[in-house]
Write an enzyme that holds these catalytic residues in place. Structure first.
Site, mmCIF file in Angstrom:
data_model
loop_
_atom_site.group_PDB
_atom_site.id
_atom_site.type_symbol
_atom_site.label_atom_id
_atom_site.label_comp_id
_atom_site.label_asym_id
_atom_site.label_seq_id
_atom_site.Cartn_x
_atom_site.Cartn_y
_atom_site.Cartn_z
ATOM 1 N N CYS A 31 -66.158 -18.767 -45.491
ATOM 2 C CA CYS A 31 -65.995 -19.390 -44.177
ATOM 3 C C CYS A 31 -66.388 -20.870 -44.212
ATOM 4 O O CYS A 31 -67.560 -21.209 -44.391
ATOM 5 C CB CYS A 31 -66.838 -18.605 -43.173
ATOM 6 S SG CYS A 31 -67.255 -19.482 -41.673
ATOM 7 N N CYS A 34 -68.848 -22.186 -41.652
ATOM 8 C CA CYS A 34 -70.205 -21.703 -41.971
ATOM 9 C C CYS A 34 -70.860 -22.640 -42.993
ATOM 10 O O CYS A 34 -72.057 -22.895 -42.940
ATOM 11 C CB CYS A 34 -70.167 -20.299 -42.563
ATOM 12 S SG CYS A 34 -69.429 -19.079 -41.485
#
Lengths: 108, 343
Positions: A31, A34
């Site tokens: 991600c 993230c």
């Protein structure tokens, strides 16, 4: 401050039984947002010492992610005892995130 | 396993929302040669060039790595056959840092020209001064701006299939959009979800025909054309959406992936008087100059790269901007020695 990585084994001790309210960063290695959150979260952990900053890798800890009904990452969840106070999803720049976390802590 | 009581509150704020700034600001008196706003490929490259000209260089970035963090694989950056966008950006960042570039995660609120030799840069936390500015502001995802969109972010609304696809195993989802990015998201979601709606506001797609055709053959994909999504509905998570297509005015589903294009991130540029084109991209000369002497712009937010938003183009513009900022610094210093540095 060192950020603790949470798994099924240490969840109870580090999160539920924590003296301080706990801010959990739900993330995964695939991600991108993230990854952007990573350094922001780390810097904030040094600045906001009233909270305990921990991370949960949703890839490795699918049960925990399911228990929190995580449907999108990054998600920051503020937990006190066995109660989630509030959560915040999506990447936000550091100044904005800091204010959001401060607002969330007012509801503890 | 211990039960945990979950918060049921919907998200009140937009992640791109402006925050109220009441922080006391730290003034950094030392004059920088070049301050770069933005930490994507254009910003990092401008910093690398700037540092190699021995200029005192600072990057102020809100999202380190920028849009490259969201795209998964880069397969067209020379020298790297295949690399994750975020990994490549990490290399850019390390390269800049190794050359002595200072990088701060901060939000620039204002830039003012103090006199002919310096700008004052006000951020959320600090005040800086610099001889030149390079705006490498990049782009951001376009939103639908409909009810439920921000409220259900992380509870069924997503802008990143790569990130969140895994949470929709055997679920029903919709991908909103008709371009290549939307089809790429739909392709990812087919690995996880049992059914994928592709909802588009027009009657034909902008995505490459080959991609569209291959998707048409997939029994788990359902196309809904001529439909604008009007509302995202749910309780503690998304349960359905409403559209303005009378044949499909309500669709029950578990997730909505939004891929409706990008907008230039140019509010700051506009605020400080940098000239924009009709689509809000920064107007630049071939030297990456804006209409304000000493302010340059590079990367996806400029009108020069508006038609080819590629990593390598943004990087190249960063290099050009840094070069002319360097020349400007030198000429300006030279003129200053003579007593004047005219606009």
């Amino acid at each position: 401050m060192a950020i603790i990585h949470i798994n099924k084994e240490n969840f109870e001790q580090e999160v539920l039984k924590s003296d301080k309210p706990v801010l959990i960063d739900f993330w995964a290695p695939w991600c991108g947002p993230c990854k952007m959150m990573g350094p922001v979260f780390e810097e904030l952990s040094d600045e906001m010492t009233d909270l305990k900053f921990v991370k949960i890798n949703t890839q490795d800890e699918q049960e925990l992610a399911a228990q929190f009904q995580i449907q999108g990452i990054p998600t920051l969840s503020l937990v006190k005892g066995n109660k989630e106070v509030d959560r915040f999803s999506g990447f936000a720049p550091k100044p904005m995130l800091k204010q959001k976390i401060e607002a969330m802590t007012k509801n503890i | 396993m211990v039960e945990i009581q979950l918060a049921n509150k919907k998200q009140e704020v937009d992640t791109q929302q402006q925050v109220v700034d009441n922080n006391p600001k730290k003034e950094v008196k030392e004059l920088y040669d070049t301050i770069i706003v933005g930490a994507g490929s254009a910003g990092y490259t401008a910093a690398i060039y700037s540092a190699r000209y021995n200029l005192k260089t600072l990057i102020l970035g809100e999202e380190l790595g920028g849009q490259m963090n969201i795209d998964c694989e880069v397969e067209n950056y020379p020298g790297f056959k295949k690399i994750k966008g975020s990994e490549l950006m990490q290399k850019f960042e390390n390269h800049a840092k190794d050359l002595g570039v200072q990088i701060e995660m901060d939000k620039v609120e204002n830039i003012e020209k103090i006199n002919n030799e310096k700008f004052k840069i006000t951020t959320m936390f600090s005040i800086y001064y610099s001889k030149n500015i390079i705006l490498a502001l990049g782009t951001k995802r376009r939103k639908l701006s409909i009810p439920g969109e921000k409220e259900f972010l992380g509870r069924g609304v997503s802008y990143c299939a790569t990130c969140d696809g895994n949470f929709y195993k055997d679920k029903t989802v919709a991908v909103i959009g008709g371009g290549d990015a939307a089809f790429s998201s739909a392709f990812i979601m087919l690995k996880h979800a049992k059914k994928v709606y592709i909802i588009h506001r027009r009657d034909e797609f902008r995505a490459k025909p080959g991609v569209v055709d291959s998707m048409k053959e997939n029994p788990n994909v359902k196309f809904i054309m001529n439909a604008n999504v009007k509302e995202i509905i749910g309780d503690n998570k998304v349960t359905k959406i409403k559209t303005d297509n009378p044949n499909r005015s309500e669709i029950e589903l578990d997730g909505v992936f939004i891929d409706v294009g990008i907008n230039p991130n140019t509010e700051l540029a506009e605020k400080i008087g940098v000239e924009l084109d009709q689509k809000n991209y920064i107007k630049v000369t071939p030297k990456q100059e804006t209409n304000i002497l000493g302010i340059y712009a590079a990367g996806d937010a400029t009108n020069e790269s508006a038609n080819i938003k590629q990593l390598i183009v943004a990087a190249a513009e960063g290099a050009i901007a840094a070069n002319f900022a360097f020349i400007n610094t030198r000429e300006c210093t030279h003129k200053l020695e003579g007593g004047n540095c005219d606009d």
